[in-house]
Design a protein around this motif. Structure first.
Motif, PDB file in Angstrom:
ATOM      1  N   ALA A   1       0.760  -1.232   0.037  1.00  0.00           N
ATOM      2  CA  ALA A   1       0.209   0.049  -0.038  1.00  0.00           C
ATOM      3  C   ALA A   1       0.669   1.302   0.101  1.00  0.00           C
ATOM      4  O   ALA A   1       0.256   2.212  -0.448  1.00  0.00           O
ATOM      5  N   GLY A   2       1.982   1.142   0.493  1.00  0.00           N
ATOM      6  CA  GLY A   2       2.923   2.344   0.717  1.00  0.00           C
ATOM      7  C   GLY A   2       3.223   2.622   1.966  1.00  0.00           C
ATOM      8  O   GLY A   2       4.117   3.711   2.028  1.00  0.00           O
ATOM      9  N   LYS A   3       2.904   2.002   2.927  1.00  0.00           N
ATOM     10  CA  LYS A   3       3.224   2.509   4.074  1.00  0.00           C
ATOM     11  C   LYS A   3       4.541   2.506   4.686  1.00  0.00           C
ATOM     12  O   LYS A   3       5.166   3.542   5.133  1.00  0.00           O
ATOM     13  N   SER A   4       5.230   1.341   4.151  1.00  0.00           N
ATOM     14  CA  SER A   4       6.777   1.401   4.695  1.00  0.00           C
ATOM     15  C   SER A   4       7.541   2.182   3.776  1.00  0.00           C
ATOM     16  O   SER A   4       8.481   3.269   4.488  1.00  0.00           O
ATOM     17  N   THR A   5       7.238   2.718   2.576  1.00  0.00           N
ATOM     18  CA  THR A   5       7.803   3.810   1.966  1.00  0.00           C
ATOM     19  C   THR A   5       7.529   5.226   2.473  1.00  0.00           C
ATOM     20  O   THR A   5       8.657   5.810   2.677  1.00  0.00           O
ATOM     21  N   LEU A   6       6.515   5.355   3.034  1.00  0.00           N
ATOM     22  CA  LEU A   6       6.143   6.620   3.647  1.00  0.00           C
ATOM     23  C   LEU A   6       6.945   6.827   4.807  1.00  0.00           C
ATOM     24  O   LEU A   6       7.603   7.924   5.043  1.00  0.00           O
ATOM     25  N   ILE A   7       6.902   5.786   5.600  1.00  0.00           N
ATOM     26  CA  ILE A   7       7.718   6.110   6.898  1.00  0.00           C
ATOM     27  C   ILE A   7       9.259   5.915   6.685  1.00  0.00           C
ATOM     28  O   ILE A   7       9.820   6.883   7.449  1.00  0.00           O
ATOM     29  N   LYS A   8       9.633   5.606   5.527  1.00  0.00           N
ATOM     30  CA  LYS A   8      11.209   5.663   5.178  1.00  0.00           C
ATOM     31  C   LYS A   8      11.476   6.978   4.795  1.00  0.00           C
ATOM     32  O   LYS A   8      12.539   7.562   4.940  1.00  0.00           O
ATOM     33  N   CYS A   9      10.420   7.714   4.187  1.00  0.00           N
ATOM     34  CA  CYS A   9      10.594   9.085   3.738  1.00  0.00           C
ATOM     35  C   CYS A   9      10.511   9.985   4.750  1.00  0.00           C
ATOM     36  O   CYS A   9      11.210  11.007   5.122  1.00  0.00           O
ATOM     37  N   LEU A  10       9.658   9.644   5.892  1.00  0.00           N
ATOM     38  CA  LEU A  10       9.478  10.460   7.331  1.00  0.00           C
ATOM     39  C   LEU A  10      10.524  10.136   8.016  1.00  0.00           C
ATOM     40  O   LEU A  10      11.270  10.970   8.830  1.00  0.00           O
ATOM     41  N   SER A  11      11.371   9.193   7.816  1.00  0.00           N
ATOM     42  CA  SER A  11      12.594   8.880   8.778  1.00  0.00           C
ATOM     43  C   SER A  11      13.959   9.027   8.101  1.00  0.00           C
ATOM     44  O   SER A  11      14.877   8.922   8.507  1.00  0.00           O
ATOM     45  N   GLY A  12      13.899   9.754   7.012  1.00  0.00           N
ATOM     46  CA  GLY A  12      15.042   9.955   6.236  1.00  0.00           C
ATOM     47  C   GLY A  12      15.759   8.961   5.380  1.00  0.00           C
ATOM     48  O   GLY A  12      16.968   9.160   4.672  1.00  0.00           O
ATOM     49  N   TYR A  13      15.087   7.594   5.366  1.00  0.00           N
ATOM     50  CA  TYR A  13      15.990   6.644   4.348  1.00  0.00           C
ATOM     51  C   TYR A  13      15.665   6.604   2.848  1.00  0.00           C
ATOM     52  O   TYR A  13      16.607   6.267   2.120  1.00  0.00           O
ATOM     53  N   HIS A  14      14.653   7.407   2.613  1.00  0.00           N
ATOM     54  CA  HIS A  14      14.342   7.744   1.272  1.00  0.00           C
ATOM     55  C   HIS A  14      14.084   9.099   1.032  1.00  0.00           C
ATOM     56  O   HIS A  14      13.313   9.742   2.050  1.00  0.00           O
ATOM     57  N   ALA A  15      14.559   9.857  -0.021  1.00  0.00           N
ATOM     58  CA  ALA A  15      14.047  11.059  -0.193  1.00  0.00           C
ATOM     59  C   ALA A  15      12.887  11.079  -1.376  1.00  0.00           C
ATOM     60  O   ALA A  15      13.096  10.303  -2.186  1.00  0.00           O
ATOM     61  N   ALA A  16      12.055  11.892  -0.986  1.00  0.00           N
ATOM     62  CA  ALA A  16      10.612  11.931  -1.872  1.00  0.00           C
ATOM     63  C   ALA A  16      11.107  12.504  -3.055  1.00  0.00           C
ATOM     64  O   ALA A  16      12.130  13.358  -3.102  1.00  0.00           O
ATOM     65  N   ASP A  17      10.354  12.035  -4.137  1.00  0.00           N
ATOM     66  CA  ASP A  17      10.490  12.683  -5.426  1.00  0.00           C
ATOM     67  C   ASP A  17       9.784  14.076  -5.661  1.00  0.00           C
ATOM     68  O   ASP A  17      10.050  14.848  -6.383  1.00  0.00           O
ATOM     69  N   GLY A  18       8.731  14.061  -5.001  1.00  0.00           N
ATOM     70  CA  GLY A  18       7.961  15.293  -5.025  1.00  0.00           C
ATOM     71  C   GLY A  18       7.050  15.386  -3.871  1.00  0.00           C
ATOM     72  O   GLY A  18       6.868  14.549  -2.834  1.00  0.00           O
ATOM     73  N   GLY A  19       6.449  16.518  -3.516  1.00  0.00           N
ATOM     74  CA  GLY A  19       5.742  16.820  -2.343  1.00  0.00           C
ATOM     75  C   GLY A  19       6.584  17.427  -1.225  1.00  0.00           C
ATOM     76  O   GLY A  19       7.779  17.715  -1.101  1.00  0.00           O
ATOM     77  N   ARG A  20       5.614  17.709   0.111  1.00  0.00           N
ATOM     78  CA  ARG A  20       6.451  18.166   1.101  1.00  0.00           C
ATOM     79  C   ARG A  20       6.070  17.533   2.342  1.00  0.00           C
ATOM     80  O   ARG A  20       5.132  16.945   2.597  1.00  0.00           O
ATOM     81  N   ILE A  21       7.295  17.763   3.519  1.00  0.00           N
ATOM     82  CA  ILE A  21       7.068  17.262   4.809  1.00  0.00           C
ATOM     83  C   ILE A  21       7.247  18.482   5.577  1.00  0.00           C
ATOM     84  O   ILE A  21       8.031  19.248   5.435  1.00  0.00           O
ATOM     85  N   LEU A  22       6.191  18.650   6.632  1.00  0.00           N
ATOM     86  CA  LEU A  22       6.275  19.818   7.465  1.00  0.00           C
ATOM     87  C   LEU A  22       6.389  19.404   8.962  1.00  0.00           C
ATOM     88  O   LEU A  22       5.410  18.505   9.145  1.00  0.00           O
ATOM     89  N   LEU A  23       7.095  19.795   9.786  1.00  0.00           N
ATOM     90  CA  LEU A  23       7.180  19.791  11.137  1.00  0.00           C
ATOM     91  C   LEU A  23       6.752  21.017  11.914  1.00  0.00           C
ATOM     92  O   LEU A  23       7.348  22.090  11.395  1.00  0.00           O
TER      93      LEU A  23
END
Length: 250
Positions: free
Chosen positions: A43-65
């Motif tokens: 579904a994409g859950k693991s990829t999402l958390i790896k983007c949030l935890s810095g293991y993957h860089a997203a190709d597009g979009g934004r993360i805000l803290l």
């Protein structure tokens, strides 16, 4: 309003070759709550958390803290921003003690380089205070991790994440390998962590656990977020139907 969400993901994309793992994912995580993400395998859950935890860089979009956009080039970048992740393998060193695992790669030292000395007593004391404050059931912070039960090991990994997190603790299937009693103990620990003000994002296949623990739940399917609910407003049956695509709920 800036800061109204601990974490905000906006239109996140990530591909691996021709495979689109994330296809415009958007969701929010409120501060001081347990937010859950559910979805079938792929579904994409693991990829999402790896983007949030810095293991993957997203190709597009934004993360805000706290309303501020951030970019992570590595897991270290995410940790520096206060995001800690507890993966299923826990990343504990079996031959080290509880306190050594809590301070692993973040040891307290004193003195000039290259002659710095580790502050063992201070680290052991801090670890013991942390364990006591969270009511973590371990025999002693001086015990080696290999001598602990599965639930105790999970508790140590969670305690370590809480020690270093200032923004978010992500937990990937936190009780997947545990029995009923240890699952209940870890869930109680997660509740205590949140009661102390920590924001938690849980990825789980256990719908009953999601209903027990979370205040917000997001459903992912095919690399997208297909729905989001306050947990009190949705049933486990409805979540299953959304995950499988059997029904769509507003």
């Amino acid at each position: 309003m800036p800061g109204s969400h601990a974490v905000e993901v906006v239109d996140l994309y990530k591909s691996f070759g021709n495979v689109e793992a994330l296809r415009g994912v958007s969701l929010t995580v409120r501060p001081g709550e347990v937010t859950a993400i559910v979805g079938d395998n792929g579904a994409g859950k693991s990829t999402l958390i790896k983007c949030l935890s810095g293991y993957h860089a997203a190709d597009g979009g934004r993360i805000l803290l706290d309303g501020q956009e951030v970019r992570f080039g590595s897991p270290l970048d995410a940790r520096r921003q206060g995001i800690e992740t507890v993966y299923q393998d826990l990343a504990l060193a079996d031959e080290l003690t509880v306190w050594q695992n809590i301070f692993l790669n973040r040891e307290l030292t004193v003195g000039p380089r290259p002659l710095r000395l580790m502050r063992r007593r201070a680290m052991r004391t801090s670890a013991a205070q942390l364990v006591d404050s969270l009511a973590v059931s371990v025999p002693s912070v001086g015990k080696t991790v290999r001598r602990l039960s599965g639930g105790q090991r999970q508790a140590v990994a969670i305690a370590r994440a809480v020690m270093w997190s200032s923004q978010l603790v992500i937990m990937d299937e936190p009780t997947a390998a545990l029995g009923l009693r240890e699952t209940a103990q870890v869930e109680d620990l997660i509740r205590r962590v949140v009661d102390q003000g920590t924001t938690v994002l849980v990825i789980s296949h256990n719908f009953e656990q999601v209903m027990r623990l979370s205040q917000q739940v997001w459903v992912m399917r095919g690399g997208r977020v297909v729905s989001g609910h306050r947990t009190a407003d949705v049933s486990g049956v409805e979540l299953v139907a959304e995950v499988t695509g059997a029904r769509e709920f507003s």
